[in-house]
Design a protein around this motif. Structure first.
Motif, PDB file in Angstrom:
ATOM      1  N   ILE A   1      48.835  36.236  43.877  1.00 25.85           N
ATOM      2  CA  ILE A   1      48.022  37.384  44.249  1.00 25.85           C
ATOM      3  C   ILE A   1      48.796  38.251  45.238  1.00 25.85           C
ATOM      4  O   ILE A   1      49.233  37.771  46.288  1.00 25.85           O
ATOM      5  CB  ILE A   1      46.689  36.933  44.864  1.00 25.85           C
TER       6      ILE A   1
ATOM      7  N   ALA B   1      48.929  41.066  47.989  1.00 19.45           N
ATOM      8  CA  ALA B   1      48.045  41.686  48.964  1.00 19.45           C
ATOM      9  C   ALA B   1      48.380  43.157  49.129  1.00 19.45           C
ATOM     10  O   ALA B   1      49.463  43.506  49.608  1.00 19.45           O
ATOM     11  CB  ALA B   1      48.164  40.965  50.301  1.00 19.45           C
TER      12      ALA B   1
ATOM     13  N   LYS C   1      45.038  41.763  45.865  1.00 15.52           N
ATOM     14  CA  LYS C   1      44.020  41.578  46.899  1.00 15.52           C
ATOM     15  C   LYS C   1      43.766  42.908  47.591  1.00 15.52           C
ATOM     16  O   LYS C   1      44.697  43.569  48.054  1.00 15.52           O
ATOM     17  CB  LYS C   1      44.466  40.545  47.940  1.00 15.52           C
TER      18      LYS C   1
ATOM     19  N   GLY D   1      41.858  44.250  50.824  1.00 13.74           N
ATOM     20  CA  GLY D   1      41.233  43.779  52.051  1.00 13.74           C
ATOM     21  C   GLY D   1      40.473  44.870  52.775  1.00 13.74           C
ATOM     22  O   GLY D   1      40.249  45.970  52.261  1.00 13.74           O
TER      23      GLY D   1
ATOM     24  N   PHE E   1      41.006  40.479  43.859  1.00 15.44           N
ATOM     25  CA  PHE E   1      40.401  39.647  44.889  1.00 15.44           C
ATOM     26  C   PHE E   1      39.950  40.603  45.994  1.00 15.44           C
ATOM     27  O   PHE E   1      40.772  41.189  46.701  1.00 15.44           O
ATOM     28  CB  PHE E   1      41.432  38.647  45.405  1.00 15.44           C
TER      29      PHE E   1
ATOM     30  N   ASP F   1      38.748  40.999  49.372  1.00 13.53           N
ATOM     31  CA  ASP F   1      38.845  40.121  50.536  1.00 13.53           C
ATOM     32  C   ASP F   1      38.165  40.770  51.741  1.00 13.53           C
ATOM     33  O   ASP F   1      38.820  41.327  52.622  1.00 13.53           O
ATOM     34  CB  ASP F   1      40.328  39.854  50.818  1.00 13.53           C
TER      35      ASP F   1
ATOM     36  N   ASN G   1      34.931  36.727  48.926  1.00 12.55           N
ATOM     37  CA  ASN G   1      34.881  35.628  49.886  1.00 12.55           C
ATOM     38  C   ASN G   1      33.926  35.896  51.035  1.00 12.55           C
ATOM     39  O   ASN G   1      33.478  37.024  51.263  1.00 12.55           O
ATOM     40  CB  ASN G   1      36.278  35.289  50.410  1.00 12.55           C
TER      41      ASN G   1
ATOM     42  N   VAL H   1      48.561  33.987  48.139  1.00 12.75           N
ATOM     43  CA  VAL H   1      48.441  35.411  48.439  1.00 12.75           C
ATOM     44  C   VAL H   1      49.695  35.837  49.188  1.00 12.75           C
ATOM     45  O   VAL H   1      50.003  35.284  50.253  1.00 12.75           O
ATOM     46  CB  VAL H   1      47.196  35.699  49.292  1.00 12.75           C
TER      47      VAL H   1
END
Length: 253
Positions: free
Chosen positions: A20, A22, A46, A48, A71, A73, A99, A225
């Motif tokens: 993954i 980031a 990812k 974030g 993902f 995050d 998450n 990640v």
């Protein structure tokens, strides 16, 4: 090697997407510039807080249009009802993985799943949901002196993983160093997503519990990640390929 479940396929089916990337950038334009060398690749990325709070759902839609898995995050941590409603909204975005913080407790984690189930469009599989145990920037001294947790890091992580497992979550975010304990306790199907990945020549920066991709693989991580080692490299695509080779054991550092 453990493989990572594909949230868009049927129950029990697996797809090998352990790597993954980031996207720790402040703007969509930065993301688009970074992804130019990868225009023929389907990545697992990812998103974030830094990126999502600036760009919102539009960045998710853009990444999905480009064929990337996501993902998201955001590490939700609030009262159960707030987390449930937030997850219900996030489920509509069609991301693959979300998450929460395990420190929010079992009721909050159960509410997160309820929200995801309620918000997932009919005919689609809900996003996988994992819980953060302890951030990879946390060390034993911080646990004791700042968080007032007297148990060891391993005990604390395993306890939080147990809460996540009992709550019905799909796995946890943890350091690769804790993966063997979690595997032993909860089996191969319980996901272990591991940040804090660096190559031997990288600076640790704000990470405390770090490993190389090859070490993470050997420890049994479901997914890794990787951020700075790729996003701050002079040649991001070459760095991505090199780290893939290292994960596969073809190039050890």
């Amino acid at each position: 090697m453990n493989t990572f479940p594909n949230a868009q396929e049927g129950a029990g089916e697996k797809v090998n997407h352990p790597f993954i990337v980031a996207l720790d950038f402040p703007t969509a334009e930065d993301v688009k510039t970074f992804l130019q060398p990868f225009q023929h690749e389907s990545l697992f990325v990812k998103v974030g807080m830094e990126l999502y709070y600036q760009e919102g759902p539009e960045i998710i839609r853009y990444l999905k249009e480009q064929g990337h898995r996501i993902f998201l995050d955001l590490k939700l941590h609030d009262i159960p009802n707030t987390v449930k409603r937030a997850m219900q909204g996030l489920a509509c975005l069609g991301v693959d993985l979300v998450n929460v913080h395990a420190a929010g407790g079992m009721k909050m984690m159960e509410a997160a799943l309820e929200g995801l189930d309620a918000g997932t469009p009919s005919g689609e599989s809900r996003p996988y949901c994992i819980a953060v145990t302890q951030l990879t920037s946390t060390n034993e001294q911080m646990l004791r002196e700042q968080l007032l947790i007297e148990r060891s890091m391993e005990e604390t992580v395993l306890h939080y993983a147990s809460l996540a497992h009992k709550s019905g979550l799909d796995g946890v975010v943890c350091s690769a160093k804790e993966v063997p304990l979690i595997r032993q306790a909860f089996g191969e199907s319980f996901l272990t997503v591991t940040p804090g990945i660096r190559v031997a020549t990288d600076e640790k920066n704000d990470q405390a519990r770090v490993v190389t991709p090859y070490e993470a693989r050997k420890l049994g991580a479901s997914a890794i990640v990787v951020g700075r080692s790729i996003t701050r490299a002079a040649d991001s695509y070459a760095a991505y390929e090199r780290l893939q080779r290292e994960w596969n054991g073809e190039e050890q550092k």
